[in-house]
Design a protein around this motif. Structure first.
Motif, short mmCIF file in Angstrom:
data_model
loop_
_atom_site.label_atom_id
_atom_site.label_comp_id
_atom_site.label_asym_id
_atom_site.label_seq_id
_atom_site.Cartn_x
_atom_site.Cartn_y
_atom_site.Cartn_z
N ILE A 104 4.70 13.98 -4.00
CA ILE A 104 5.05 13.38 -2.71
C ILE A 104 4.24 12.10 -2.51
O ILE A 104 3.05 12.04 -2.80
N SER A 105 4.92 11.07 -1.96
CA SER A 105 4.24 9.79 -1.75
C SER A 105 4.70 9.16 -0.44
O SER A 105 5.45 9.77 0.33
N ASP A 106 4.26 7.93 -0.20
CA ASP A 106 4.67 7.21 1.00
C ASP A 106 5.87 6.31 0.75
O ASP A 106 6.15 5.40 1.51
N GLY A 107 6.61 6.56 -0.33
CA GLY A 107 7.84 5.82 -0.54
C GLY A 107 8.06 5.39 -1.98
O GLY A 107 7.12 5.24 -2.77
N ALA A 108 9.33 5.17 -2.32
CA ALA A 108 9.68 4.78 -3.69
C ALA A 108 9.17 3.40 -4.05
O ALA A 108 8.87 3.12 -5.22
N LYS A 109 9.05 2.51 -3.07
CA LYS A 109 8.54 1.18 -3.37
C LYS A 109 7.11 1.25 -3.89
O LYS A 109 6.77 0.61 -4.89
N SER A 110 6.29 2.06 -3.25
CA SER A 110 4.90 2.22 -3.71
C SER A 110 4.86 2.80 -5.11
O SER A 110 4.16 2.30 -6.00
N ASP A 111 5.64 3.86 -5.33
CA ASP A 111 5.61 4.52 -6.63
C ASP A 111 6.16 3.63 -7.74
O ASP A 111 5.68 3.69 -8.87
N SER A 112 7.17 2.82 -7.43
CA SER A 112 7.75 1.96 -8.46
C SER A 112 6.73 0.93 -8.95
O SER A 112 6.78 0.50 -10.10
N GLY A 113 5.80 0.55 -8.08
CA GLY A 113 4.74 -0.35 -8.48
C GLY A 113 3.56 0.40 -9.09
O GLY A 113 3.02 -0.01 -10.13
N ASN A 114 3.19 1.52 -8.49
CA ASN A 114 2.01 2.25 -8.93
C ASN A 114 2.19 2.96 -10.27
O ASN A 114 1.22 3.19 -11.00
N ILE A 115 3.43 3.32 -10.60
CA ILE A 115 3.66 4.08 -11.84
C ILE A 115 3.19 3.29 -13.06
O ILE A 115 2.81 3.87 -14.08
N GLY A 116 3.17 1.97 -12.95
CA GLY A 116 2.72 1.14 -14.07
C GLY A 116 1.26 1.35 -14.44
O GLY A 116 0.85 1.00 -15.55
N HIS A 283 -2.47 9.98 -9.10
CA HIS A 283 -2.03 10.34 -7.75
C HIS A 283 -3.18 10.93 -6.94
O HIS A 283 -3.39 10.58 -5.78
N GLY A 284 -3.94 11.81 -7.57
CA GLY A 284 -5.03 12.47 -6.87
C GLY A 284 -6.21 11.56 -6.59
O GLY A 284 -6.93 11.73 -5.61
N THR A 285 -6.41 10.57 -7.45
CA THR A 285 -7.57 9.68 -7.32
C THR A 285 -7.32 8.50 -6.39
O THR A 285 -8.21 8.09 -5.65
N LYS A 286 -6.10 7.96 -6.39
CA LYS A 286 -5.84 6.70 -5.68
C LYS A 286 -4.86 6.82 -4.53
O LYS A 286 -4.39 5.82 -4.00
N PHE A 287 -4.53 8.04 -4.12
CA PHE A 287 -3.57 8.20 -3.03
C PHE A 287 -3.95 9.42 -2.20
O PHE A 287 -4.17 10.50 -2.73
N ASN A 288 -4.03 9.25 -0.86
CA ASN A 288 -4.42 10.34 0.01
C ASN A 288 -3.25 11.23 0.41
O ASN A 288 -3.43 12.24 1.09
N GLY A 289 -2.04 10.85 0.02
CA GLY A 289 -0.88 11.66 0.33
C GLY A 289 -0.24 11.28 1.65
O GLY A 289 -0.87 10.72 2.54
N ALA A 290 1.05 11.58 1.77
CA ALA A 290 1.74 11.37 3.05
C ALA A 290 1.22 12.38 4.06
O ALA A 290 0.94 13.53 3.70
N PRO A 291 1.05 12.00 5.31
CA PRO A 291 0.49 12.91 6.31
C PRO A 291 1.31 14.18 6.51
O PRO A 291 2.53 14.18 6.29
N TYR A 292 0.64 15.24 6.92
CA TYR A 292 1.30 16.53 7.18
C TYR A 292 2.49 16.36 8.12
O TYR A 292 3.58 16.91 7.88
#
Length: 404
Positions: A104-116, A283-292
Motif C-alpha cells: 500500500i502506498s500514497d499513489g501510483a505516481k509515487s510508486d512509478s518513480g520510487n520503484i526505480g 518500502h519499509g525504510t523510506k515510506f511511512n505508509g498511507a494513514p489508517y
C-alpha cells in the motif's frame, strides 16, 4: 563541500503540468472576466462516494479513542485493505496474488518513480511514445537516460516505442533489447488499449530476454471491452517478469486523498535476488505508509455500496468522454481513445503544433487541454482532452470548440 545529484540538471524545463499551470495563471491574470474550462490534467471533479465518506468519519472517530487509536501503519499496509484488494482486484478475476505481494502506498505516481530505486543505474528503459512524463523524468533523475538530444526531443539511452495512428497507438516489440519496459494500459495519454493476447506477447518477450515490465494499470476501472485485460497477471508467466501499479485516484476519486498500491510477485527475481524483498526493504525504510484513516476509506471502495457508487462515477466520466468524442468528430477532428479510458486523443489542425493548439484553444475558446508533445516526440501533432471535468463544463467546452 556537499554535492548535488547532477542528473536533475539534465531535466528539460519544468514538469509538463507545471508549464500548463503557469500559462493558465498568466492568462487568467490578464483576462479575469474569462470563464476558463480545464480539460487538461487528469484530476477528478466528483466528490468522494458516500460509502467512502462514511468510512472516513468512522475512522476519524476511532482515532479519538485510546482503544481504537492507530499510529504508524504496517510496512506493507493494513491487512484489511490488502485482503480487499486481493479478493476483488485479483481473486475475482482468477488471479492468485499473496497478501505479502501487495504494498500500500500514497499513489501510483509515487510508486512509478520510487520503484526505480531497486534497479541499477545501468539498466536501459523502454517507454511508449507518447507516455506519462513521470516514467522518463524519474529515470533522468536516476541517471539512466543518457543525454538529451534537443533536435529530436529525446534521450540517447531511452528506447522509444512509437504509438501512432499507423499502429493504432499500441507499441511494437522494440528492435533493441531493454532491461525495464514501461507499459500503461489503458494508456495515458492516448486512451488506447491492447488485447490480452497482445499483452501476452509482451510477457513472453520479457521472460525471453530477461526484462522486467512495470505495468501501470491506474485506469483499469474504465475498461469496457471484454478482450482488454484489467491486470497483467491475467497473462501466463507474468509473475516472473512484471510489477503492477494501481491507484484509487481515478476509479474512486482519491486524487486529494492519495492512495494506491503496487504488486511485486515473489517469483520475480534477478540473478537469485527477489525483487519482492528489495521493494519490502525500500518500502519499509523510506515510506511511512498511507494513514489508517485513508486505508479504511480505500477498504470502503470494495464494499457493495462502494462498488456501486464508484461505478456510477466512472460511468459519469465515460459519458463525458462520449460527449467529447462525438462533439470533436462533428467538428471535423480525427480522434481516438475515450472508450476504455477517460482520455480523448485528437489530431491538431494542419499546420499547428500541439502547443500552438494549446494557445489557440485557451485564447479563443478559453479551454485548457494538454499538448501531445509534452508526452514525447511522437505526441507532436496531437492533443489530449480529459473526461474528468464536470458534465456541464464538458458540454460547454464542446459547444465552444464547435463554434470555432
Amino acid at each position: 563541500m556537499y554535492k548535488i545529484n547532477e542528473n536533475y540538471l539534465k531535466l528539460q524545463g519544468s514538469y509538463l503540468f507545471s508549464n500548463i499551470a503557469k500559462k493558465v495563471a498568466l492568462f487568467k491574470e490578464a483576462n479575469p472576466d474569462k470563464d476558463v474550462i480545464s480539460l487538461g490534467i487528469g484530476d477528478v471533479t466528483q466528490p468522494l462516494a458516500p460509502a467512502v465518506i462514511k468510512a472516513l468519519h468512522k475512522a476519524v472517530d476511532e482515532m479519538a479513542q485510546a482503544e481504537t487509536f492507530r499510529g504508524y501503519a504496517p510496512d506493507l499496509g493494513y491487512e484489511f485493505l490488502r485482503s480487499a484488494i486481493r479478493d476483488n482486484d485479483y481473486k475475482a478475476r482468477g488471479v492468485d496474488i499473496d497478501l505479502d505481494e501487495i504494498f500500500i502506498s500514497d499513489g501510483a505516481k509515487s510508486d512509478s518513480g520510487n520503484i526505480g530505486d531497486i534497479f541499477a543505474e545501468n539498466n536501459r528503459i523502454a517507454v511508449c511514445d507518447p507516455v506519462y512524463p513521470v516514467y522518463v523524468d524519474t529515470n533522468v533523475m536516476a541517471g539512466r537516460t543518457g543525454e538529451y538530444i534537443a533536435e529530436k526531443e529525446s534521450w540517447s539511452n531511452v528506447i522509444y516505442m512509437p504509438c501512432t495512428k499507423g499502429n493504432n497507438f499500441a507499441p511494437q516489440i522494440p528492435k533493441e533489447t531493454p532491461d525495464i519496459i514501461y507499459l500503461c494500459f489503458p494508456n495515458n495519454p492516448t486512451g488506447s488499449t491492447i488485447t490480452k493476447s497482445q499483452l501476452q506477447e509482451w510477457v513472453d518477450y520479457a521472460n525471453k530476454v530477461g526484462a522486467v515490465i512495470i505495468y501501470d494499470a491506474a485506469y483499469e476501472a474504465y475498461i469496457s471491452e471484454e478482450n482488454v485485460p484489467h491486470s497483467i497477471y491475467e497473462c501466463d508467466g507474468a509473475k516472473t517478469c512484471a510489477i503492477e501499479l494501481r491507484s484509487f485516484s481515478k476509479n474512486a476519486g482519491f486524487t486529494g486523498t492519495r492512495l494506491g498500491f503496487t504488486v511485486v510477485p515473489k517469483e520475480l527475481e534477478s540473478n537469485g535476488t527477489k525483487l519482492n524483498a528489495l521493494w519490502a526493504r525500500r518500502h519499509g525504510t523510506k515510506f511511512n505508509g498511507a494513514p489508517y484513516i485513508i486505508q479504511r476509506a480505500g477498504e470502503a471502495v470494495y464494499s457493495e455500496d462502494g462498488k456501486a457508487q464508484t461505478k456510477q462515477q466512472v460511468a459519469y466520466y465515460m459519458n463525458n468522454a462520449k460527449i467529447i468524442i462525438e462533439g470533436l468528430k462533428s467538428a471535423g477532428f480525427s480522434v481516438s481513445g475515450g472508450v476504455n479510458a477517460p482520455y480523448v486523443w485528437l489530431e491538431t489542425p494542419e499546420g499547428m503544433t500541439s502547443w500552438d493548439f494549446f494557445d489557440y484553444l485557451l485564447n479563443n475558446a478559453n479551454i485548457v487541454g494538454t499538448p501531445g508533445s509534452g508526452f514525447g516526440p511522437s505526441g507532436e501533432g496531437y492533443f489530449r482532452l480529459t473526461a474528468f471535468g464536470t458534465h456541464e463544463n464538458t458540454l460547454k467546452a464542446i459547444d465552444r470548440i464547435k463554434a470555432l
